[in-house]
Design a protein around this motif. Sequence first.
Motif, PDB file in Angstrom:
ATOM      1  N   ASN A 136      12.918 -36.228  31.475  1.00 24.73           N
ATOM      2  CA  ASN A 136      12.319 -35.395  30.141  1.00 24.73           C
ATOM      3  C   ASN A 136      11.210 -35.455  29.456  1.00 24.73           C
ATOM      4  OD1 ASN A 136      10.826 -38.154  30.994  1.00 24.73           O
ATOM      5  ND2 ASN A 136      12.767 -39.295  30.846  1.00 24.73           N
ATOM      6  N   ALA A 137      10.195 -35.309  29.776  1.00 27.29           N
ATOM      7  CA  ALA A 137       9.093 -34.479  29.450  1.00 27.29           C
ATOM      8  C   ALA A 137       8.402 -33.782  29.457  1.00 27.29           C
ATOM      9  CB  ALA A 137       7.757 -36.440  28.814  1.00 27.29           C
ATOM     10  N   MET A 138       7.701 -32.865  28.826  1.00 31.71           N
ATOM     11  CA  MET A 138       6.960 -31.420  29.653  1.00 31.71           C
ATOM     12  C   MET A 138       5.838 -31.087  28.826  1.00 31.71           C
ATOM     13  SD  MET A 138       8.494 -27.780  29.659  1.00 31.71           S
ATOM     14  CE  MET A 138       9.468 -27.593  28.107  1.00 31.71           C
ATOM     15  N   VAL A 139       4.834 -31.016  29.894  1.00 36.74           N
ATOM     16  CA  VAL A 139       3.887 -30.173  29.223  1.00 36.74           C
ATOM     17  C   VAL A 139       3.137 -29.099  29.716  1.00 36.74           C
ATOM     18  CG1 VAL A 139       1.302 -30.663  28.506  1.00 36.74           C
ATOM     19  CG2 VAL A 139       2.627 -32.395  29.102  1.00 36.74           C
ATOM     20  N   THR A 140       3.994 -27.648  28.486  1.00 39.20           N
ATOM     21  CA  THR A 140       3.712 -26.390  28.867  1.00 39.20           C
ATOM     22  C   THR A 140       3.002 -25.241  27.786  1.00 39.20           C
ATOM     23  OG1 THR A 140       4.879 -24.764  29.801  1.00 39.20           O
ATOM     24  CG2 THR A 140       5.830 -25.403  27.416  1.00 39.20           C
ATOM     25  N   ASP A 141       2.646 -24.071  28.272  1.00 32.46           N
ATOM     26  CA  ASP A 141       2.224 -23.468  27.600  1.00 32.46           C
ATOM     27  C   ASP A 141       3.262 -22.548  26.751  1.00 32.46           C
ATOM     28  OD1 ASP A 141       3.389 -21.549  29.357  1.00 32.46           O
ATOM     29  OD2 ASP A 141       1.781 -20.229  29.615  1.00 32.46           O
ATOM     30  N   ASN A 142       2.247 -21.516  25.729  1.00 33.99           N
ATOM     31  CA  ASN A 142       3.465 -21.285  24.500  1.00 33.99           C
ATOM     32  C   ASN A 142       4.299 -19.811  25.151  1.00 33.99           C
ATOM     33  OD1 ASN A 142       3.448 -20.708  21.281  1.00 33.99           O
ATOM     34  ND2 ASN A 142       3.437 -18.488  22.060  1.00 33.99           N
ATOM     35  N   ASP A 143       4.328 -19.392  26.505  1.00 33.28           N
ATOM     36  CA  ASP A 143       4.532 -18.688  26.957  1.00 33.28           C
ATOM     37  C   ASP A 143       6.254 -18.966  27.563  1.00 33.28           C
ATOM     38  OD1 ASP A 143       4.929 -15.375  27.644  1.00 33.28           O
ATOM     39  OD2 ASP A 143       4.760 -16.350  29.760  1.00 33.28           O
ATOM     40  N   THR A 144       5.825 -19.989  28.238  1.00 32.58           N
ATOM     41  CA  THR A 144       6.510 -20.347  28.951  1.00 32.58           C
ATOM     42  C   THR A 144       7.516 -21.000  27.746  1.00 32.58           C
ATOM     43  OG1 THR A 144       4.974 -21.147  31.131  1.00 32.58           O
ATOM     44  CG2 THR A 144       7.250 -22.378  30.988  1.00 32.58           C
ATOM     45  N   ALA A 145       7.086 -21.473  27.019  1.00 33.17           N
ATOM     46  CA  ALA A 145       8.245 -22.369  25.937  1.00 33.17           C
ATOM     47  C   ALA A 145       8.817 -21.360  25.312  1.00 33.17           C
ATOM     48  CB  ALA A 145       7.491 -23.096  24.575  1.00 33.17           C
ATOM     49  N   MET A 146       8.721 -19.811  25.578  1.00 33.74           N
ATOM     50  CA  MET A 146       9.454 -19.177  24.526  1.00 33.74           C
ATOM     51  C   MET A 146      10.222 -19.270  25.365  1.00 33.74           C
ATOM     52  SD  MET A 146       8.305 -18.760  21.700  1.00 33.74           S
ATOM     53  CE  MET A 146       7.523 -19.972  21.080  1.00 33.74           C
ATOM     54  N   ARG A 147      10.141 -18.556  25.933  1.00 36.06           N
ATOM     55  CA  ARG A 147      10.913 -18.278  27.477  1.00 36.06           C
ATOM     56  C   ARG A 147      12.228 -18.885  27.464  1.00 36.06           C
ATOM     57  NH1 ARG A 147       9.559 -13.400  29.856  1.00 36.06           N
ATOM     58  NH2 ARG A 147       7.185 -12.968  29.348  1.00 36.06           N
ATOM     59  N   LEU A 148      11.877 -20.661  27.641  1.00 35.56           N
ATOM     60  CA  LEU A 148      12.984 -21.660  27.804  1.00 35.56           C
ATOM     61  C   LEU A 148      13.663 -21.333  26.768  1.00 35.56           C
ATOM     62  CD1 LEU A 148      10.135 -24.086  29.099  1.00 35.56           C
ATOM     63  CD2 LEU A 148      12.062 -23.601  30.938  1.00 35.56           C
ATOM     64  N   ILE A 149      13.292 -20.653  25.606  1.00 28.74           N
ATOM     65  CA  ILE A 149      13.896 -21.000  24.260  1.00 28.74           C
ATOM     66  C   ILE A 149      14.944 -20.446  24.710  1.00 28.74           C
ATOM     67  CG2 ILE A 149      14.073 -20.908  21.850  1.00 28.74           C
ATOM     68  CD1 ILE A 149      11.397 -21.753  21.727  1.00 28.74           C
ATOM     69  N   GLU A 150      14.422 -18.626  24.588  1.00 24.79           N
ATOM     70  CA  GLU A 150      15.564 -17.699  25.192  1.00 24.79           C
ATOM     71  C   GLU A 150      16.800 -17.777  26.458  1.00 24.79           C
ATOM     72  OE1 GLU A 150      12.940 -14.534  26.349  1.00 24.79           O
ATOM     73  OE2 GLU A 150      11.627 -14.279  23.902  1.00 24.79           O
ATOM     74  N   THR A 151      15.867 -18.839  27.138  1.00 20.63           N
ATOM     75  CA  THR A 151      16.962 -19.035  28.191  1.00 20.63           C
ATOM     76  C   THR A 151      18.243 -19.510  28.314  1.00 20.63           C
ATOM     77  OG1 THR A 151      15.205 -18.956  30.163  1.00 20.63           O
ATOM     78  CG2 THR A 151      17.114 -20.307  30.354  1.00 20.63           C
ATOM     79  N   ARG A 152      17.998 -20.749  27.456  1.00 20.37           N
ATOM     80  CA  ARG A 152      19.099 -22.291  26.473  1.00 20.37           C
ATOM     81  C   ARG A 152      19.788 -21.238  26.120  1.00 20.37           C
ATOM     82  NH1 ARG A 152      22.032 -25.090  25.893  1.00 20.37           N
ATOM     83  NH2 ARG A 152      22.664 -27.144  25.693  1.00 20.37           N
TER      84      ARG A 152
END
Length: 320
Positions: free
Chosen positions: A304-320
């Motif tokens: 329920n908590a995450m530390v990640t980088d910008n590229d992964t974050a953008m892809r997680l947003i697109e995946t959703r």
Amino acid sequence: MPNDTMNERERVDMLAEIADLYYKQGKTQAEIARYYDTNRFRIAKYLQDALNENIVEIHIHYSSDRNKEAEKELMELYPLNKVLVVNTKYSSKVETQSQVGKVGANYLTRLIERNSTIGVTWGKTLYSMISQIPTVMFNSVNAVQLTGDPKMMNPLYDARELVRSLATAFNGTYFYLNAPIYLRFAELKDMLYKEPVIQETMVKAKDMGVIISGIGGMSSIPMLNPSVYPYLTENDLAYKDKCIGSLFGYVLDDKGAIADIDLNKKLFSVDLDDLMAVPHRIVIGYGRHKVEVMARALKNKLYNAMVTDNDTAMRLIETR
């Protein structure tokens, strides 16, 4: 101004002087040209020569600040209590690992309190985080090993070493699970749980307020590890193509849930119910190859908590 009679040392000194005037003293090329009684085009050429010959080096320090917009959007899309997105757009792979680890270390330091108990897994990303924990004055912070020992190529990334390092960073106490990560026989697993030193760790695990863990993608599922082969059954092998990664030592299926395979039943670890009861289950992870497993494990609320980088974050947003 330089001429054909200058030797190499004189020429290098002249280029260094021009670079100093331009880069450190803030003079314009036109001002430097007047000083040397030449034109700015020649000064521009000399500045380029100074770069090409490594007489002057330029180090660009891009911001590693967080991407607050991405954090906000991820919080709206996924069941997250906290997300930190490190802006690593211009960073190399090594720099990204260091920056994500540093942000994670600072967050953990702010999150925990005296007498906190923290569960720890293993891996390179987790090492980057733990190794950057700033000096603190806490004591009585407990670190618990969540699973038995996986076989690691680099001992720095080993679960036992990370548990010890984390406890040491906070002047606290560490609790090991002194067993392999997988056991072949259920009877042996039950017997080990009754050992006093194991029971001590299991009891302490019930006090966990925080878990920190990496997350494995498809390329690192345990069934692909030769050291795990002796523990696999026909059922495990048949299910392999339906698995997308691993978390907390458990293999995850294509829906991001704990896979119904024999190998997961052989995992020697803190009880899954105790893991899911921990209020802060933090994953430190990034990389395109991990986006699918990160997204689906999130939907199943495994963390329920995450530390990640910008590229992964953008892809997680697109995946959703």
